[in-house]
Write an enzyme that holds these catalytic residues in place. Structure first.
Site, PDB file in Angstrom:
ATOM      1  N   ASP A 208       0.817  -1.206   0.000  1.00 27.06           N
ATOM      2  CA  ASP A 208       0.000   0.000   0.000  1.00 27.06           C
ATOM      3  C   ASP A 208       0.862   1.273   0.000  1.00 27.06           C
ATOM      4  OD1 ASP A 208      -2.325   1.568   0.254  1.00 27.06           O
ATOM      5  OD2 ASP A 208      -2.154   1.580   2.439  1.00 27.06           O
ATOM      6  N   GLU A 451       3.077  -8.458   7.288  1.00 27.35           N
ATOM      7  CA  GLU A 451       1.821  -9.095   6.887  1.00 27.35           C
ATOM      8  C   GLU A 451       1.971 -10.051   5.708  1.00 27.35           C
ATOM      9  OE1 GLU A 451      -1.174  -6.139   6.241  1.00 27.35           O
ATOM     10  OE2 GLU A 451      -1.037  -5.357   8.271  1.00 27.35           O
ATOM     11  N   TYR A 504      -7.132  -3.136  12.353  1.00 21.97           N
ATOM     12  CA  TYR A 504      -7.900  -1.945  11.957  1.00 21.97           C
ATOM     13  C   TYR A 504      -9.372  -2.153  12.280  1.00 21.97           C
ATOM     14  CZ  TYR A 504      -3.671  -0.233   9.780  1.00 21.97           C
ATOM     15  OH  TYR A 504      -2.388   0.223   9.579  1.00 21.97           O
ATOM     16  N   GLU A 540       0.472  -1.554  14.243  1.00 20.78           N
ATOM     17  CA  GLU A 540      -0.290  -0.622  13.394  1.00 20.78           C
ATOM     18  C   GLU A 540      -1.711  -0.550  13.921  1.00 20.78           C
ATOM     19  OE1 GLU A 540      -0.399  -1.386   9.129  1.00 20.78           O
ATOM     20  OE2 GLU A 540       1.738  -1.861   9.099  1.00 20.78           O
TER      21      GLU A 540
HETATM   22  C1  GCB Z   1      -1.629  -2.361   6.727  1.00 20.29           C
HETATM   23  C2  GCB Z   1      -0.321  -2.308   6.035  1.00 20.29           C
HETATM   24  C3  GCB Z   1       0.054  -0.911   5.586  1.00 20.29           C
HETATM   25  C4  GCB Z   1      -1.172  -0.207   5.024  1.00 20.29           C
HETATM   26  C5  GCB Z   1      -2.215  -0.097   6.123  1.00 20.29           C
HETATM   27  C6  GCB Z   1      -3.515   0.559   5.605  1.00 20.29           C
HETATM   28  O1  GCB Z   1      -1.943  -3.304   7.404  1.00 20.29           O
HETATM   29  O2  GCB Z   1       0.730  -2.881   6.766  1.00 20.29           O
HETATM   30  O3  GCB Z   1       1.056  -0.989   4.622  1.00 20.29           O
HETATM   31  O4  GCB Z   1      -0.872   1.060   4.508  1.00 20.29           O
HETATM   32  O5  GCB Z   1      -2.534  -1.392   6.578  1.00 20.29           O
HETATM   33  O6  GCB Z   1      -3.690   1.753   5.787  1.00 20.29           O
HETATM   34  O7  GCB Z   1      -4.308  -0.148   4.989  1.00 20.29           O
END
Ligand code: GCB
Length: 646
Positions: A208, A451, A504, A540
């Site tokens: 990403d 990941e 997330y 994260e």
């Molecule tokens: C993740 C990734 C990261 C992305 C982020 C997102 O899990 O490790 O590279 O940018 O989520 O914002 O989706």
């Protein structure tokens, strides 16, 4: 456009610097520094540039563009080095270009370097993304596979062949990714001519961030004597108030190793010295290297001068000075210890990314980012998702910012990327990374991947090999890989020292429902800890914000939503950090560019700062929290009570 396999065919299986015979050269990669025996010549600035727009991207090789000045082969444009080339012009074809681009410039080499055969002249590229081939005066001097680590070659013999001629350096760089590169990618040809122009292709990736390309870090020439200090390894420890610096020096070019090592403190006072290529320096009343906000005097560095003496057989002495921070790192089942004291990561994930420059090294940006980190009260960051410039790690050493150093193993989602060739390359990249960064006190942990599809059958063997190899390279630091997958299916976790989890909740899962965060996050932690009994870092978490969007009650993409997501996570962190959670790293420090897609509004907007480094509401939430955490878990020096004056 038609892409024959030319860019991929030229890829070599090894990421190590290879000479023109393709033999891997295992050698030191000391950061170039001036000394009484070493000189530097920076080659940053404007280079001539030409993208090979030919259908197979092979015109440059077929017509041997390296044999003359690039400007004589066809039209060239100015290209700054270091910088990504993608955002420098208004041409969308260059922004999205896939294949070979060519750079060249002529350099005036100091006459003394040429005349003195006792001088090695080394050409070094800090990094170029992804695959590079380098010529000097039309002679190939090196190739490098990998976009984030330095490579170098000695070029003295070539420039001495024609001492009157200017020295022309040509660098061809290819950003094509394959299933075996790190990160992996693949070229997809679109053959349906009712939908796509003839020969149309795109590059698919599973990560990403925008695949910025070009010469991203400084290019320079430096000298050493013929007999020179090639590598230094230091490992530090302490007992009571005595610091211990075990060192190993490798000297190349002669069989003698007439080495003297002197350690001086910040005031230039000699605190220990030793002779011989290896030994242990003992420092009484040691000043340990401490993280920012954990001590009155963070980031304390000694200077270790390594001097290789001249004698009857060696004409010149060589001197190299390495900054050394004395500290230890250890992990228990519930704690991350620096100097035997519990360390809690309150920090960020970053990217090397900014307007116009893309991933090019930029000092104003680096210094601004460090000022923002300090303003925020952040004590750490992860080099998501690739090794950052050495200049950035040096700043971390000096300012006491703790680093989780990540290799470019991101987006490993295809089962074919777990094969032998991929593993061999991944091991090579870890060799290069550890070799480059092993002496930085700020680096406290290696991250071998982000990941990966860790539930796939080959992942267990792959990560066992990768992690055990990394531990063998460096037994002094813990190793992790960053997971997002279900704890029960994760095949790599048994081998890591610290569990790093990305999640997330209320964003990719249950979007809009922040009320699920407490239960889901608590379960996440309990499941992982219950299964592995290892300390956990929330590596994260976050939410996208389009700066200036507001809504109450909060809705996704507004400043209020980011705020409430953060606060909901923090409540759970506050419970679990009393048990085994040892850190929290926000995703992300700043907005950054990505490939275009329906979930990205001109890039990823999960920054707590905009891409131009202006704070969003989330930044103030984190600032309050991080300073409070620093008060609780660290020791705030008096001048840090007023962070705005930093
Ligand atoms: C993740 C990734 C990261 C992305 C982020 C997102 O899990 O490790 O590279 O940018 O989520 O914002 O989706």
């Amino acid at each position: 456009m038609l892409l024959s396999c030319a860019p991929c065919e030229l890829l070599l299986p090894s990421s190590r610097v290879v000479n023109t015979n393709g033999r891997a050269l295992l050698r030191g990669m000391l950061f170039p520094r001036e000394s009484a025996s070493r000189e530097l010549k920076e080659l940053s600035g404007l280079w001539d540039f030409r993208a090979d727009q030919s259908p197979g991207r092979s015109l440059g090789f077929d017509s041997a563009w390296y044999k003359s000045r690039l400007a004589e082969t066809g039209p060239v444009i100015d290209m700054p080095v270091p910088a990504s080339y993608n955002d420098i012009t208004q041409d969308p074809k260059l922004r999205d270009f896939i294949g070979w681009v060519w750079y060249d410039r002529e350099v005036v080499v100091p006459a003394r370097w040429v005349a003195d055969k006792g001088t090695r002249v080394v050409l070094r590229v800090g990094s170029a993304h992804y695959y590079s081939v380098v010529w000097v005066n039309g002679v190939k001097v090196m190739e490098h596979n990998g976009g984030h680590l330095p490579f170098e070659a000695e070029i003295g013999d070539i420039i001495r062949e024609n001492p009157q001629a200017p020295c022309r350096i040509t660098i061809a760089v290819n950003n094509t990714l394959t299933l075996e590169t790190l990160p992996p990618g693949s070229i997809q040809h679109m053959d349906d001519t009712s939908k796509y122009p003839n020969g149309y292709f795109v590059q698919n990736t599973n990560f990403d961030f925008f695949n910025y390309a070009g010469i991203h870090r400084p290019v320079l020439l430096y000298t050493t004597p013929k007999v020179y200090v090639d590598d230094i390894t230091v490992v530090t420890d302490f007992s009571d108030n005595t610091g211990l610096v075990s060192y190993k020096v490798s000297v190349l070019g002669a069989s003698t190793t007439n080495v003297k090592v002197t350690l001086t403190d910040k005031h230039g006072r000699c605190v220990a010295s030793s002779s011989g290529p290896s030994g242990v320096l003992k420092v009484t009343d040691v000043n340990l290297w401490w993280p920012y906000l954990m001590h009155d005097n963070p980031g304390y560095l000694y200077s270790m001068e390594v001097r290789h003496h001249a004698d009857e057989s060696v004409a010149y002495e060589d001197i190299y000075t390495l900054p050394v921070g004395i500290r230890t790192v250890r992990v228990t089942s519930t704690q991350f210890l620096i100097n035997n004291k519990p360390f809690y990561f309150h920090g960020v994930n970053k990217h090397e990314d900014s307007d116009i420059r893309g991933k090019g090294l930029d000092w104003p940006l680096i210094v601004k980012d460090f000022n923002l980190l300090k303003w925020l009260g952040a004590n750490s960051f992860r080099t998501s998702h690739y090794p950052y410039a050495e200049e950035i790690l040096q700043m971390c050493d000096r300012h006491g910012i703790v680093v989780i150093d990540e290799c470019p193993g991101v987006g490993i989602k295809d089962i074919r990327s777990f094969g032998n060739a991929s593993l061999a390359h991944h091991l090579d990249v870890m060799d290069e990374l550890v070799n480059r960064d092993k002496n930085h006190p700020s680096v406290v942990m290696w991250s071998v991947a982000n990941e990966p599809a860790a539930e796939m059958p080959p992942a267990g063997f792959y990560f066992k090999m990768l992690i055990s190899h990394t531990k063998a390279l460096d037994p002094t630091r813990p190793v992790t890989f960053i997971t997002d997958s279900n704890y029960a299916r994760d095949k790599g976790a048994p081998y890591v020292d610290v569990i790093c989890v990305n999640s997330y909740f209320s964003w990719y899962h249950d979007p809009g429902h922040v009320e699920v965060i407490p239960i889901q996050l608590t379960n996440q932690f309990e499941n992982w800890y219950g299964k592995y009994q290892k300390p956990i870092i929330q590596s994260e978490y976050g939410a996208d914000v389009v700066p200036g969007l507001h809504s109450d009650p909060p809705m996704m993409f507004t400043e209020e939503y980011q705020k409430i997501v953060l606060q909901s996570y923090h409540k759970v962190f506050d419970q679990k950090r009393k048990e085994y959670v040892v850190g929290e790293l926000i995703w992300n420090f700043a907005d950054f560019m990505t490939a275009q897609g329906v979930t990205r509004v001109v890039g990823n907007k999960k920054g707590i700062f905009s891409r131009q480094r202006q704070p969003k509401a989330g930044a103030f939430i984190l600032k309050d929290r991080y300073w409070r955490l620093a008060n609780e878990t660290g020791r705030l020096p008096p001048w840090n009570k007023y962070p705005c004056l930093l």
